[in-house]
Design a protein around this motif. Structure first.
Motif, PDB file in Angstrom:
ATOM      1  N   ASN A 131      -3.744   1.148  -3.250  1.00  0.00           N
ATOM      2  CA  ASN A 131      -4.512   1.143  -2.005  1.00  0.00           C
ATOM      3  C   ASN A 131      -4.952  -0.262  -1.604  1.00  0.00           C
ATOM      4  O   ASN A 131      -4.910  -0.613  -0.437  1.00  0.00           O
ATOM      5  CB  ASN A 131      -5.739   2.042  -2.135  1.00  0.00           C
ATOM      6  CG  ASN A 131      -6.427   2.268  -0.806  1.00  0.00           C
ATOM      7  OD1 ASN A 131      -5.781   2.285   0.242  1.00  0.00           O
ATOM      8  ND2 ASN A 131      -7.742   2.425  -0.827  1.00  0.00           N
ATOM      9  N   LYS A 144       2.904   9.750 -13.094  1.00  0.00           N
ATOM     10  CA  LYS A 144       2.311   9.177 -11.885  1.00  0.00           C
ATOM     11  C   LYS A 144       0.797   9.331 -11.933  1.00  0.00           C
ATOM     12  O   LYS A 144       0.280  10.426 -12.186  1.00  0.00           O
ATOM     13  CB  LYS A 144       2.865   9.871 -10.639  1.00  0.00           C
ATOM     14  CG  LYS A 144       2.266   9.355  -9.339  1.00  0.00           C
ATOM     15  CD  LYS A 144       2.813  10.119  -8.141  1.00  0.00           C
ATOM     16  CE  LYS A 144       2.069   9.767  -6.872  1.00  0.00           C
ATOM     17  NZ  LYS A 144       2.566  10.507  -5.692  1.00  0.00           N
ATOM     18  N   ARG A 184      -6.251   7.936  -6.392  1.00  0.00           N
ATOM     19  CA  ARG A 184      -5.760   8.983  -7.293  1.00  0.00           C
ATOM     20  C   ARG A 184      -5.552  10.329  -6.614  1.00  0.00           C
ATOM     21  O   ARG A 184      -4.754  11.135  -7.060  1.00  0.00           O
ATOM     22  CB  ARG A 184      -6.731   9.141  -8.461  1.00  0.00           C
ATOM     23  CG  ARG A 184      -6.910   7.846  -9.262  1.00  0.00           C
ATOM     24  CD  ARG A 184      -7.336   8.143 -10.657  1.00  0.00           C
ATOM     25  NE  ARG A 184      -6.386   9.023 -11.316  1.00  0.00           N
ATOM     26  CZ  ARG A 184      -6.731   9.903 -12.258  1.00  0.00           C
ATOM     27  NH1 ARG A 184      -7.989  10.032 -12.616  1.00  0.00           N
ATOM     28  NH2 ARG A 184      -5.809  10.657 -12.826  1.00  0.00           N
ATOM     29  N   LYS A 241      -1.545   6.026  -6.139  1.00  0.00           N
ATOM     30  CA  LYS A 241      -0.868   5.109  -5.228  1.00  0.00           C
ATOM     31  C   LYS A 241      -1.725   3.870  -5.005  1.00  0.00           C
ATOM     32  O   LYS A 241      -2.950   3.947  -4.969  1.00  0.00           O
ATOM     33  CB  LYS A 241      -0.598   5.793  -3.883  1.00  0.00           C
ATOM     34  CG  LYS A 241       0.380   6.963  -3.972  1.00  0.00           C
ATOM     35  CD  LYS A 241       0.641   7.561  -2.602  1.00  0.00           C
ATOM     36  CE  LYS A 241       1.648   8.694  -2.670  1.00  0.00           C
ATOM     37  NZ  LYS A 241       1.923   9.266  -1.324  1.00  0.00           N
ATOM     38  N   VAL A 270      -6.297   1.722  -7.248  1.00  0.00           N
ATOM     39  CA  VAL A 270      -5.349   2.839  -7.206  1.00  0.00           C
ATOM     40  C   VAL A 270      -6.053   4.085  -6.695  1.00  0.00           C
ATOM     41  O   VAL A 270      -7.088   4.496  -7.234  1.00  0.00           O
ATOM     42  CB  VAL A 270      -4.735   3.085  -8.602  1.00  0.00           C
ATOM     43  CG1 VAL A 270      -3.806   4.296  -8.568  1.00  0.00           C
ATOM     44  CG2 VAL A 270      -3.986   1.845  -9.071  1.00  0.00           C
ATOM     45  N   ARG A 325       9.187  -0.426  -9.432  1.00  0.00           N
ATOM     46  CA  ARG A 325       7.956   0.302  -9.155  1.00  0.00           C
ATOM     47  C   ARG A 325       6.843  -0.266 -10.010  1.00  0.00           C
ATOM     48  O   ARG A 325       7.084  -1.036 -10.942  1.00  0.00           O
ATOM     49  CB  ARG A 325       8.138   1.798  -9.405  1.00  0.00           C
ATOM     50  CG  ARG A 325       8.548   2.172 -10.828  1.00  0.00           C
ATOM     51  CD  ARG A 325       8.740   3.676 -10.922  1.00  0.00           C
ATOM     52  NE  ARG A 325       9.097   4.094 -12.274  1.00  0.00           N
ATOM     53  CZ  ARG A 325       9.233   5.363 -12.633  1.00  0.00           C
ATOM     54  NH1 ARG A 325       9.044   6.320 -11.730  1.00  0.00           N
ATOM     55  NH2 ARG A 325       9.561   5.697 -13.863  1.00  0.00           N
ATOM     56  N   LYS A 359       0.833  -1.193   0.000  1.00  0.00           N
ATOM     57  CA  LYS A 359       0.000   0.000   0.000  1.00  0.00           C
ATOM     58  C   LYS A 359       0.872   1.248   0.000  1.00  0.00           C
ATOM     59  O   LYS A 359       1.860   1.344   0.709  1.00  0.00           O
ATOM     60  CB  LYS A 359      -0.917   0.020   1.228  1.00  0.00           C
ATOM     61  CG  LYS A 359      -1.831   1.242   1.248  1.00  0.00           C
ATOM     62  CD  LYS A 359      -2.818   1.214   2.386  1.00  0.00           C
ATOM     63  CE  LYS A 359      -3.690   2.452   2.369  1.00  0.00           C
ATOM     64  NZ  LYS A 359      -4.726   2.442   3.413  1.00  0.00           N
ATOM     65  N   GLY A 360       0.464   2.214  -0.828  1.00  0.00           N
ATOM     66  CA  GLY A 360       1.205   3.458  -0.918  1.00  0.00           C
ATOM     67  C   GLY A 360       2.237   3.462  -2.022  1.00  0.00           C
ATOM     68  O   GLY A 360       2.802   4.516  -2.333  1.00  0.00           O
ATOM     69  N   ALA A 361       2.488   2.276  -2.639  1.00  0.00           N
ATOM     70  CA  ALA A 361       3.436   2.232  -3.753  1.00  0.00           C
ATOM     71  C   ALA A 361       2.885   3.072  -4.900  1.00  0.00           C
ATOM     72  O   ALA A 361       1.705   2.989  -5.243  1.00  0.00           O
ATOM     73  CB  ALA A 361       3.647   0.786  -4.203  1.00  0.00           C
ATOM     74  N   GLU A 362       3.743   3.882  -5.505  1.00  0.00           N
ATOM     75  CA  GLU A 362       3.296   4.753  -6.582  1.00  0.00           C
ATOM     76  C   GLU A 362       3.086   3.957  -7.866  1.00  0.00           C
ATOM     77  O   GLU A 362       3.810   3.005  -8.155  1.00  0.00           O
ATOM     78  CB  GLU A 362       4.316   5.869  -6.801  1.00  0.00           C
ATOM     79  CG  GLU A 362       4.432   6.803  -5.592  1.00  0.00           C
ATOM     80  CD  GLU A 362       5.443   7.918  -5.806  1.00  0.00           C
ATOM     81  OE1 GLU A 362       6.394   7.725  -6.604  1.00  0.00           O
ATOM     82  OE2 GLU A 362       5.272   8.992  -5.198  1.00  0.00           O
TER      83      GLU A 362
END
Length: 214
Positions: free
Chosen positions: A21, A16, A39, A19, A37, A60, A5-8
């Protein structure tokens, strides 16, 4: 492929888009099917098929080239007014802050709140776009042993990049001195959005070697 979680999340062009979720899996096969994701503060979360992820990029989460814009992907949640007789309980999924006035507030004779257009026989219901049989696992989902003990919380999901099959998940426990364990996915007997139930007892889990997530 590690999903945290939080990975871009990026487009193939390096833009981008949000992230990570939640991770959506098939509850039976344990295959990862989609990513949810986030937004932005005022934008809807999007459900993106995991098949669009470029598995060759391990650093990533990057999508492959495709002909869909981000807005074309389905929203994770949709909210709509539905007739009250279509819900199992009159208060199921009701966003109460839309409907309940302050203490001692007197409703007008029409029984409608000021500024709210009249739909007294409807309730506000929120639904997800995740098909039946799939589960959107959240980071922090509780992990429950077979002897009904809460033994930690999900921090990462590890996926085979070729098959998109969930092979392991990282469980963290503790606060200041957090310990981590790498749990085989086949230990999971039942998977819900916020809980994963294991086939082993807590003492078996404790004997797993410590793991340092990357």
């Amino acid at each position: 492929m590690r999903l945290e979680k939080g990975a871009e999340v990026f487009t193939a062009a390096g833009e981008k888009i949000g992230k990570l979720n939640r991770v959506v899996i098939d509850a039976q096969t344990r295959d990862v099917t989609d990513l949810v994701v986030e937004r932005g503060l005022f934008e809807n979360e999007k459900v993106i098929p995991v098949g669009l992820v470029d598995n060759e990029n391990e650093d990533r989460i990057m999508l492959r080239d495709h002909n869909q814009g981000v807005d074309d992907f389905p929203d994770y949640e949709t909210t709509q007014y539905v007739p009250i007789d279509q819900v199992t309980s009159p208060y199921e999924n009701v966003e109460t802050y839309y409907w309940y006035p302050p203490v001692n507030y007197q409703l007008p004779p029409s029984a409608f709140l000021p500024g709210v257009r009249g739909m007294s026989d409807h309730v506000l219901r929120t639904e997800t776009s995740i098909p039946e049989g799939r589960v959107a696992i959240s980071e922090g989902a509780q992990v429950i042993s077979s002897d009904d003990k809460h033994i930690g919380n999900v921090e990462q999901i590890i996926v085979n990049s070729e098959t998109n099959h969930m092979t392991h998940f990282v469980v963290g426990k503790g606060f200041l001195l957090k310990e981590h364990k790498l749990v085989p996915a086949f230990w999971a007997t039942e998977v819900d959005d916020d809980k994963i139930y294991l086939s082993v007892e807590a003492n078996v889990f404790e004997h797993l070697p410590d793991y340092q997530p990357s």
